[in-house]
Design an enzyme around this catalytic site. Structure first.
Site, PDB file in Angstrom:
ATOM      1  N   CYS A  81     -37.370  43.442 -15.943  1.00  9.13           N
ATOM      2  CA  CYS A  81     -36.242  44.099 -16.612  1.00  9.13           C
ATOM      3  C   CYS A  81     -35.146  43.094 -16.927  1.00  9.13           C
ATOM      4  CB  CYS A  81     -35.726  45.256 -15.765  1.00  9.13           C
ATOM      5  SG  CYS A  81     -36.928  46.601 -15.680  1.00  9.13           S
TER       6      CYS A  81
ATOM      7  N   HIS B  21     -31.206  50.786 -16.263  1.00  8.08           N
ATOM      8  CA  HIS B  21     -32.226  51.109 -15.253  1.00  8.08           C
ATOM      9  C   HIS B  21     -32.135  52.593 -14.929  1.00  8.08           C
ATOM     10  CE1 HIS B  21     -33.245  46.939 -13.631  1.00  8.08           C
ATOM     11  NE2 HIS B  21     -34.404  47.567 -13.657  1.00  8.08           N
TER      12      HIS B  21
ATOM     13  N   GLU C 162     -26.732  47.902 -16.975  1.00 14.90           N
ATOM     14  CA  GLU C 162     -26.680  46.506 -16.533  1.00 14.90           C
ATOM     15  C   GLU C 162     -25.630  45.710 -17.315  1.00 14.90           C
ATOM     16  OE1 GLU C 162     -28.122  45.598 -13.913  1.00 14.90           O
ATOM     17  OE2 GLU C 162     -29.553  47.255 -13.660  1.00 14.90           O
TER      18      GLU C 162
HETATM   19  N1  PCA Z   1     -38.920  48.048 -13.826  1.00 15.32           N
HETATM   20  C1  PCA Z   1     -39.152  46.682 -13.390  1.00 15.32           C
HETATM   21  C2  PCA Z   1     -40.057  46.084 -14.433  1.00 15.32           C
HETATM   22  C3  PCA Z   1     -40.572  47.226 -15.242  1.00 15.32           C
HETATM   23  C4  PCA Z   1     -39.739  48.384 -14.863  1.00 15.32           C
HETATM   24  O1  PCA Z   1     -39.763  49.508 -15.390  1.00 15.32           O
HETATM   25  C5  PCA Z   1     -37.859  45.900 -13.124  1.00 15.32           C
HETATM   26  O2  PCA Z   1     -36.873  46.517 -12.694  1.00 15.32           O
HETATM   27  O3  PCA Z   1     -37.819  44.688 -13.319  1.00 15.32           O
END
Ligand code: PCA
Length: 215
Positions: A154, A178, A91
């Site tokens: 996240c 992610h 990100e």
């Molecule tokens: N993914 C979610 C919240 C917790 C996770 O593992 C997200 O992408 O916001």
């Protein structure tokens, strides 16, 4: 010279799934290590928004406080699961916006709110995003930069982590990656193409994060 610390967090399962590959990857990474870094899986964060007791933000602050003060080379990388990703997503940015599509694990749905009232519109990741992606791809694991960490936990934890970093309460180098769902999770949701086996996820993260030891 001692290796810099690499602090890693994952998230707890959410959205009806029994597992979250981000916590599993964090645990395995701490076990197998990252070349040139001293890896610590410091927390599996609750999928609970806001800043109250029981929130991800509070849990992050508590686990980081055990390690302060931080050295220049130290790094904090938070990991989370993405339902949409079909490869690792490093990100670039966290936005000051909460808008939950589903309830968090405390049952809260936020329709439209800032992460921090009066805070900056967005914060940039403090990691060399493109270099990390290239290092993962060089190891044969698909990985791309992402300009959209969503508006759920996240994004929220990256925003908080960067604010903590600016205040000297987290390492100077902070970022978020992610990871795709596991094949069995994605298959259950009828989208087997948006997934990655855990060992491939770990291999990609290990290569990407190894870049931080030898930039
Ligand atoms: N993914 C979610 C919240 C917790 C996770 O593992 C997200 O992408 O916001």
């Amino acid at each position: 010279m001692p290796h810099p610390h690499l602090f890693i967090t994952g998230f707890a399962p959410f959205g009806g799934s029994p597992v979250n590959p981000s916590a599993q990857a964090a645990e395995v990474l701490a076990r197998v290590g990252v070349p040139g870094m001293d890896v610590h899986h410091i927390a599996t964060l609750p999928v609970v928004g806001g800043t109250g007791s029981g929130s991800a933000c509070r849990a992050l602050i508590a686990s980081l406080s055990e390690w302060a003060p931080f050295s220049d080379g130290d790094v904090l990388v938070c990991l989370g699961e993405s339902m949409r990703a079909d490869c690792l997503h490093v990100e670039r940015v966290a936005v000051n916006r909460r808008s939950y599509r589903i309830a968090d694990n405390a049952g809260t749905v936020v329709e439209e709110a800032p992460v921090v009232a009066g805070g900056a519109i967005a914060h940039f990741s403090a990691l060399p995003v493109d270099d990390l992606c290239e290092a993962a791809r060089h190891a044969g694991v698909p990985c791309q930069p992402s300009g959209d960490a969503g508006t759920f936990l996240c994004n929220e934890i990256l925003y908080h982590a960067l604010e903590l970093s600016h205040a000297g309460r987290a390492p100077r180098r902070v970022g978020f990656i992610h990871v795709p769902q596991l094949p069995e999770q994605a298959a259950q949701q009828g989208r087997p193409e948006s997934s990655m086996p855990l060992d491939e996820t770990v291999r990609g993260l290990r290569a990407a994060l190894g870049f931080l030891a030898n930039p």
